[in-house]
Design a protein around this motif. Structure first.
Motif, PDB file in Angstrom:
ATOM      1  N   VAL A 588      94.876  13.003  63.177  1.00 53.58           N
ATOM      2  CA  VAL A 588      93.827  12.781  64.180  1.00 53.58           C
ATOM      3  C   VAL A 588      93.463  14.058  64.922  1.00 53.58           C
ATOM      4  O   VAL A 588      92.729  14.015  65.916  1.00 53.58           O
ATOM      5  CB  VAL A 588      94.282  11.698  65.189  1.00 53.58           C
ATOM      6  N   ASP A 591      89.920  14.878  66.461  1.00 54.11           N
ATOM      7  CA  ASP A 591      89.192  13.635  66.750  1.00 54.11           C
ATOM      8  C   ASP A 591      89.058  13.439  68.244  1.00 54.11           C
ATOM      9  O   ASP A 591      89.799  14.038  69.060  1.00 54.11           O
ATOM     10  CB  ASP A 591      89.924  12.432  66.159  1.00 54.11           C
ATOM     11  N   SER A 592      88.131  12.595  68.639  1.00 49.30           N
ATOM     12  CA  SER A 592      88.036  12.211  70.040  1.00 49.30           C
ATOM     13  C   SER A 592      89.275  11.403  70.414  1.00 49.30           C
ATOM     14  O   SER A 592      89.961  10.844  69.544  1.00 49.30           O
ATOM     15  CB  SER A 592      86.775  11.383  70.290  1.00 49.30           C
ATOM     16  N   ASP A 594      89.559   8.549  71.979  1.00 41.95           N
ATOM     17  CA  ASP A 594      89.434   7.125  71.671  1.00 41.95           C
ATOM     18  C   ASP A 594      89.630   6.860  70.185  1.00 41.95           C
ATOM     19  O   ASP A 594      90.342   5.916  69.790  1.00 41.95           O
ATOM     20  CB  ASP A 594      88.063   6.601  72.118  1.00 41.95           C
ATOM     21  N   ASP A 595      89.019   7.659  69.323  1.00 43.92           N
ATOM     22  CA  ASP A 595      89.167   7.464  67.879  1.00 43.92           C
ATOM     23  C   ASP A 595      90.608   7.696  67.449  1.00 43.92           C
ATOM     24  O   ASP A 595      91.147   6.965  66.590  1.00 43.92           O
ATOM     25  CB  ASP A 595      88.239   8.407  67.118  1.00 43.92           C
ATOM     26  N   LYS A 597      93.381   7.336  69.223  1.00 39.95           N
ATOM     27  CA  LYS A 597      94.228   6.223  69.649  1.00 39.95           C
ATOM     28  C   LYS A 597      93.998   4.993  68.756  1.00 39.95           C
ATOM     29  O   LYS A 597      94.944   4.301  68.365  1.00 39.95           O
ATOM     30  CB  LYS A 597      93.952   5.878  71.112  1.00 39.95           C
ATOM     31  N   THR A 598      92.758   4.722  68.425  1.00 37.35           N
ATOM     32  CA  THR A 598      92.448   3.567  67.577  1.00 37.35           C
ATOM     33  C   THR A 598      93.118   3.698  66.215  1.00 37.35           C
ATOM     34  O   THR A 598      93.734   2.742  65.703  1.00 37.35           O
ATOM     35  CB  THR A 598      90.928   3.429  67.404  1.00 37.35           C
ATOM     36  N   ASP A 599      93.023   4.885  65.608  1.00 41.97           N
ATOM     37  CA  ASP A 599      93.597   5.087  64.271  1.00 41.97           C
ATOM     38  C   ASP A 599      95.115   4.995  64.308  1.00 41.97           C
ATOM     39  O   ASP A 599      95.734   4.389  63.416  1.00 41.97           O
ATOM     40  CB  ASP A 599      93.169   6.444  63.712  1.00 41.97           C
ATOM     41  N   GLU A 601      97.118   3.483  66.567  1.00 39.08           N
ATOM     42  CA  GLU A 601      97.579   2.121  66.878  1.00 39.08           C
ATOM     43  C   GLU A 601      97.362   1.174  65.702  1.00 39.08           C
ATOM     44  O   GLU A 601      98.195   0.291  65.434  1.00 39.08           O
ATOM     45  CB  GLU A 601      96.861   1.605  68.129  1.00 39.08           C
ATOM     46  N   ALA A 602      96.265   1.351  64.974  1.00 36.54           N
ATOM     47  CA  ALA A 602      96.018   0.517  63.803  1.00 36.54           C
ATOM     48  C   ALA A 602      97.071   0.753  62.730  1.00 36.54           C
ATOM     49  O   ALA A 602      97.409  -0.150  61.952  1.00 36.54           O
ATOM     50  CB  ALA A 602      94.619   0.788  63.252  1.00 36.54           C
ATOM     51  N   GLN A 606     102.740   3.644  68.684  1.00 39.90           N
ATOM     52  CA  GLN A 606     102.393   3.748  70.090  1.00 39.90           C
ATOM     53  C   GLN A 606     101.798   5.138  70.325  1.00 39.90           C
ATOM     54  O   GLN A 606     102.117   6.087  69.598  1.00 39.90           O
ATOM     55  CB  GLN A 606     103.632   3.550  70.969  1.00 39.90           C
ATOM     56  N   GLU A 609      99.555  10.251  75.720  1.00 41.91           N
ATOM     57  CA  GLU A 609      98.616  11.366  75.916  1.00 41.91           C
ATOM     58  C   GLU A 609      99.272  12.474  76.732  1.00 41.91           C
ATOM     59  O   GLU A 609      99.905  12.213  77.760  1.00 41.91           O
ATOM     60  CB  GLU A 609      97.359  10.886  76.638  1.00 41.91           C
TER      61      GLU A 609
END
Length: 643
Positions: A588, A591-592, A594-595, A597-599, A601-602, A606, A609
């Protein structure tokens, strides 16, 4: 894929005793499993309450209280409750396992049933309900799904009393209990106030469905069906199946009267009506095949009990000319006479054509005389005597030209005292005039007192109960500082209570003084075993290992859980960790936030930051604690640095 493989209970041993082998069914209140009682080496059904309901203390308390009450029925047509207990978060009932099918399966496969089969099924159902009604219980959810037909032909009623426990979770919505097709009008108008007559109504609907292959009221929605129950009578089954005898119409009408006071007051009363009607119907009426039947297996009298195995008493015609050749009885010439010559004579003997004609005429006359003899006034049928008083039975036998034979008396839980339970020969059997018919008259239910078995060892308590004519019922185990482990704390009902013989007595047995179970998750196996043994507990290692947050070889989970209570000498099952599941970390970087964290966590991680002073207003990931493409334990934390 087999769904049982995904069930966490399959393969586990509950309470150190019940090995869960397979999931049978899932309902709104519990999941039912096939299990093995490892102590008694018997297969049984294990009903495990859903965890969401098990968290409700009042619900569990009522579930257990109702189960104890139902366990007292001890009726051969009731699915028995053997044991009740808890194992960690699991609350369960150990119940009789019935290998077979439900009445719903039979109706789905065969459609309408012959009247004999329908009555053969309904009689044991009513016997079970009758025992419950006389003990003060109402089923309230009678339907074909709750009628079990074993592979051996036995009929049993399931889910006695447990439907009452649902009240605690439905009362806030005012929901009515039961399936709409079998609800009585009073259950719809006044939920929660029903008595035994609601079961009578449901049985009338079930009888209608067995005779016709369909429910009496249908509609596009449950509301339509409920409206019809309130405002329309159940139609006579003969309106759908022409030729059904009026006795069956009367039974359905009586059981499904919309006004409760017009119905039989309980299942025992309806059972008496069923038996009386059964005795009045002829074999042809009982074995008539309804046009709605889906299976060709019904054809022929030899299959008249295709649903429920039943010993039949079929009158046999007296022998007529049994010493005659077979062809005299079958019209099939086993050894035909020699062919005639053109002049009508055999090749060397006298003329036989006229002799054969004369013999045939004499044979026909002989057979006709025999048939006349059999069907003449030399024989009669045993009249309907069931549920009649002894005096009424004697009068009916006298009117039929029969003698009253031996009169015996027997206890009965379902037949009123002083009325006929059975006859020998059976009602409807064909016998000679002036022969005798023996009758058995009910003495009513036999009653006994519950002995005082408090403080007895469980095996001794069971022996004493059986000696008094009672049945040992469900066993519930509780901790006790006063009563030794394995000895009886109390009975339900308590000692001195007068009950019908054969009633089951629920036993509460001591588990001994409670022992605090130490929490050994995360410990090495050797340390965990030492801690549990020191606490007075036995240790069992589960055969399978699982991935967990703990290192390989450490304890991943235990049953019962740590910080719970167990009895001295109980077994704690330990499941060993294979270590955490290692999965690939997404890249990541760049990456931003938000992106990223989404990747992460998916993927199962955990996210933490790290902004520092320079990243307070940043929105891009500069680096990550585990590089993209490397592996890390599932559930672990990946730190992203933001600039």
């Amino acid at each position: 894929m087999d769904t049982t493989l995904q069930d966490p209970l399959v393969g586990q041993v509950l309470d150190g005793r019940y090995r869960v082998d397979a999931r049978i069914a899932v309902g709104g209140m519990a999941t039912v499993y096939r299990a093995l009682d490892t102590r008694l080496d018997r297969v049984l059904a294990l009903k495990v309450m859903h965890p969401a309901l098990a968290a409700d203390g009042s619900f569990v308390e009522r579930f257990i209280r109702e189960a104890k009450s139902v366990a007292r029925l001890a009726h051969p047509n009731v699915v028995q409750v053997f044991d009740q207990g808890t194992d960690g978060s699991y609350v369960y009932l150990a119940m009789e396992y019935v290998a077979g099918c439900t009445l719903r399966d039979v109706l789905r496969e065969r459609g309408a049933l012959q009247p004999r089969a329908a009555l053969d099924i309904l009689e044991p159902v009513l016997a079970a309900l009758g025992a419950a009604h006389r003990a003060g219980f109402v089923h309230r959810d009678m339907k074909p799904e709750n009628v079990l037909i074993g592979d051996d032909g036995r009929v049993k009623v399931a889910d006695f009393g447990l439907v009452r426990s649902v009240d605690t979770v439905t009362s806030t919505t005012g929901a009515v209990l039961g399936t709409v097709s079998y609800l009585s009008p009073e259950q719809i108008e006044q939920p929660g106030t029903a008595d035994a007559r609601v079961d009578v109504y449901a049985c009338g609907v079930v009888l209608y469905e067995m005779l016709t292959g369909d429910r009496p009221h249908d509609g596009d929605s449950p509301a339509v069906v409920l409206y019809k129950h309130l405002h329309e009578d159940v139609p006579p089954p003969s309106a759908v199946v022409p030729g059904l005898p009026y006795e069956l119409d009367e039974l359905v009408a009586s059981a499904t009267a919309r006004t409760p006071d017009l119905r039989p007051y309980d299942a025992v009363a309806l059972l008496a009506q069923i038996r009386e009607a059964h005795g009045r119907l002829s074999a042809d009426q009982l074995d008539a095949v309804p046009p709605q039947a889906l299976s060709a297996e019904y054809a022929g009298a030899e299959n008249r009990t295709s649903v429920i195995p039943r010993t039949l008493t079929v009158p046999r015609l007296l022998p007529v000319n049994e010493d005659e050749p077979v062809y005299h009885r079958t019209s099939r010439l086993e050894s035909p006479p020699p062919p005639l010559s053109r002049r009508g004579r055999s090749s060397g003997g006298p003329r036989r054509g006229p002799l054969l004609i004369v013999a045939a005429i004499l044979l026909a006359l002989g057979l006709g005389a025999g048939v006349w003899y059999i069907n003449s006034g030399q024989f009669t049928q045993v009249p309907a005597l069931l549920t009649k008083t002894e005096a009424q039975a004697r009068d009916r036998l006298d009117e039929a030209g029969l003698e009253t034979g031996k009169v015996t008396y027997a206890y009965s839980d379902t037949v009123k005292r002083g009325t006929v339970i059975s006859t020998d020969p059976d009602v409807g059997a064909r016998i000679r005039n002036n022969d005798s018919v023996s009758i058995t008259v009910s003495k009513g239910p036999q009653t006994v007192k519950v002995p005082d078995v408090q403080g007895d060892a469980l095996s001794n308590a069971r022996t004493r109960l059986k000696a008094e004519g009672l049945q040992p019922g469900m066993v519930t185990r509780e901790f006790s500082d006063e009563v030794p482990k394995g000895f009886v704390i109390s009975t339900d009902p308590e000692n001195g209570t007068t009950l019908r013989a054969g009633s089951a007595i629920a036993l509460t047995v001591s588990k001994g003084a409670p022992v605090d179970v130490p929490d050994v998750t995360g410990e090495d196996l050797a340390d965990a075993r030492a801690d549990l043994t020191e606490a007075g507990l036995k240790v069992k290692i589960a055969t399978t290992r699982v991935n967990s947050e703990y290192d390989a070889g450490q304890v991943a989970k235990q049953t019962p859980a740590g910080d719970s209570q167990a009895a001295d000498g109980d077994t704690v099952t330990l499941t060993i960790s294979k270590g955490p599941e290692m999965i690939e970390v997404p890249d990541v970087t760049g990456d931003s936030v938000d992106d990223a964290k989404t990747d992460l966590e998916a993927a199962g991680f955990q996210v933490d930051e790290d902004r520092g002073l320079l990243g307070l207003f940043g929105d891009k990931v500069k680096k990550q604690s585990v590089k993209g493409g490397d592996t890390a334990p599932k559930g672990s934390t990946i730190t992203i640095t933001i600039r």
